[in-house]
Design an enzyme around this catalytic site. Sequence first.
Site, PDB file in Angstrom:
ATOM      1  N   HIS A   6      34.286 -31.405 -33.028  1.00 34.12           N
ATOM      2  CA  HIS A   6      34.023 -32.435 -32.013  1.00 34.12           C
ATOM      3  C   HIS A   6      35.291 -33.013 -31.385  1.00 34.12           C
ATOM      4  O   HIS A   6      35.234 -33.576 -30.300  1.00 34.12           O
ATOM      5  CB  HIS A   6      33.253 -33.598 -32.639  1.00 34.12           C
ATOM      6  CG  HIS A   6      31.847 -33.268 -33.036  1.00 34.12           C
ATOM      7  ND1 HIS A   6      31.555 -32.275 -33.936  1.00 34.12           N
ATOM      8  CD2 HIS A   6      30.665 -33.803 -32.648  1.00 34.12           C
ATOM      9  CE1 HIS A   6      30.245 -32.214 -34.091  1.00 34.12           C
ATOM     10  NE2 HIS A   6      29.677 -33.146 -33.320  1.00 34.12           N
ATOM     11  N   GLU A  21      28.848 -37.620 -30.461  1.00 34.46           N
ATOM     12  CA  GLU A  21      27.442 -37.263 -30.220  1.00 34.46           C
ATOM     13  C   GLU A  21      26.700 -38.366 -29.468  1.00 34.46           C
ATOM     14  O   GLU A  21      25.693 -38.114 -28.816  1.00 34.46           O
ATOM     15  CB  GLU A  21      26.763 -36.892 -31.542  1.00 34.46           C
ATOM     16  CG  GLU A  21      27.405 -35.629 -32.095  1.00 34.46           C
ATOM     17  CD  GLU A  21      26.552 -34.819 -33.038  1.00 34.46           C
ATOM     18  OE1 GLU A  21      25.390 -35.188 -33.268  1.00 34.46           O
ATOM     19  OE2 GLU A  21      27.071 -33.808 -33.547  1.00 34.46           O
ATOM     20  N   CYS A  37      38.283 -30.581 -36.474  1.00 39.29           N
ATOM     21  CA  CYS A  37      36.823 -30.718 -36.485  1.00 39.29           C
ATOM     22  C   CYS A  37      36.340 -30.345 -35.085  1.00 39.29           C
ATOM     23  O   CYS A  37      37.000 -30.676 -34.085  1.00 39.29           O
ATOM     24  CB  CYS A  37      36.447 -32.152 -36.837  1.00 39.29           C
ATOM     25  SG  CYS A  37      34.707 -32.530 -36.610  1.00 39.29           S
ATOM     26  N   CYS A  63      32.568 -23.799 -37.302  1.00 40.94           N
ATOM     27  CA  CYS A  63      32.593 -25.116 -37.956  1.00 40.94           C
ATOM     28  C   CYS A  63      33.779 -25.168 -38.930  1.00 40.94           C
ATOM     29  O   CYS A  63      33.925 -24.271 -39.763  1.00 40.94           O
ATOM     30  CB  CYS A  63      31.277 -25.274 -38.703  1.00 40.94           C
ATOM     31  SG  CYS A  63      31.142 -26.765 -39.682  1.00 40.94           S
ATOM     32  N   ASP A  78      27.632 -23.065 -36.041  1.00 38.09           N
ATOM     33  CA  ASP A  78      28.188 -24.374 -36.398  1.00 38.09           C
ATOM     34  C   ASP A  78      27.061 -25.201 -37.012  1.00 38.09           C
ATOM     35  O   ASP A  78      25.892 -24.832 -36.926  1.00 38.09           O
ATOM     36  CB  ASP A  78      28.724 -25.062 -35.133  1.00 38.09           C
ATOM     37  CG  ASP A  78      29.228 -26.471 -35.418  1.00 38.09           C
ATOM     38  OD1 ASP A  78      30.029 -26.635 -36.368  1.00 38.09           O
ATOM     39  OD2 ASP A  78      28.818 -27.420 -34.732  1.00 38.09           O
ATOM     40  N   SER A  79      27.452 -26.345 -37.573  1.00 38.36           N
ATOM     41  CA  SER A  79      26.446 -27.253 -38.131  1.00 38.36           C
ATOM     42  C   SER A  79      25.594 -27.896 -37.031  1.00 38.36           C
ATOM     43  O   SER A  79      24.587 -28.517 -37.329  1.00 38.36           O
ATOM     44  CB  SER A  79      27.151 -28.328 -38.947  1.00 38.36           C
ATOM     45  OG  SER A  79      28.119 -28.981 -38.141  1.00 38.36           O
TER      46      SER A  79
END
Length: 278
Positions: free
Chosen positions: A193, A159, A191, A80, A17-18
Site C-alpha cells: 500500500h 484503503e 508494504c 504481498c 496479494d492479500s
Amino acid sequence: MKLNRELRRDAPIGVFDSGVGGLTVFREIMRQIPNEKIIYFGDTARVPYGSKSQETVIRYSEQIVRFLRTFQVKTIVVACNTASAYALDTLEKDTDIPIIGVVKPGAKAAAEVTRNGRIGVIATEATIGSQIYTEYIRELNRDVTIYGKACPLFVPLVEEGLLQDPVTDEIARRYLAELIDIDIDTLILGCTHYPLIRSTLARIVGDRVTLVNPAYETAKELKEMLQAQGLLNDESPSLGSNQYQFFVSDKAEKFVRFANSIIKYGILSAKAVNMEEY
Ligand code: DGL
C-alpha cells in the site's frame, strides 16, 4: 524443484496479494511488460495478512497458488510483502514454475542505492518481525545497518482513500520520526500500500532520503527473469482476449472501485472465488 520446461510464453502471469494492495505491483507489471496477460487474485475475505501467523499465511498462499495454476500460468508473482516474507520459501519448494516475491528485488535495490549504509524499512508487523529485508540486504552488503519500523495504520488509511490527508501526514510523521533521527538515507516501502502515499512519505523524510519501491523493482526483475527463461511474450494479446482478469475472495465490487481509483485502465469486473475449494 525442477522447472517445468513446457511453459508457454503466451501463458498468463499469476499475481496475488492479500487484497487490493498488490495492484501497485500489477500496475508496474502492466507498465513495464505491456504484452503480458495477468490473472490477479486478491484475498479480500482474509486480508490483512500482516497481523496473521506464518502457518496461516503459508496455508492461504498455497491455496491461492493452486487456484492460479488452474489458469496454466507461466510464473507467479507474490505481490504481498507479508506473503513473500512468510511463504515464498515454502511455495518455491513445491512449485515447478518460476515464482518471485517482492522482498528480494526491493532489498537488492536498497543495498545498491545506500551511500551512508543506513537503510530504513517500513512494513507490516509480520514483515518487520520476520527480519526478511535485513537478511536479504545483509547477504548483499554486510556494511549496512537496517532499521525496521512497523506502520500498521497505513494500510487502513490507504484503503479509506486518505492518500493526501492531514491525518495520514500526522501518523506518518510519528512513524518516521525515529528513522529520520537515525539519519537513514534510503527507505524501503515494504508494504504493497505504501507506494500510494509515496508523495507524503517523500515530503516527510526529505529529499536526502531515496525511496525504494519494491513494486517497481519486482516488475523489473520479472521482466529480466522472463527474458532469461525465454518466456517474455513478444506479441500483444489479441483484442477481446481478456488480457487482465481479476479474482477476489470477497466483496468484488469494492475491489473494482478501489482498483479503478488507482489504475487508469478501466477494470470492469472481478469475480468472487471460494478459496475453500482449493
Ligand atoms: N499486502 C500486505 C503487505 O504487503 C499489506 C496488507 C496486509 O496486511 O495484508 O504486506
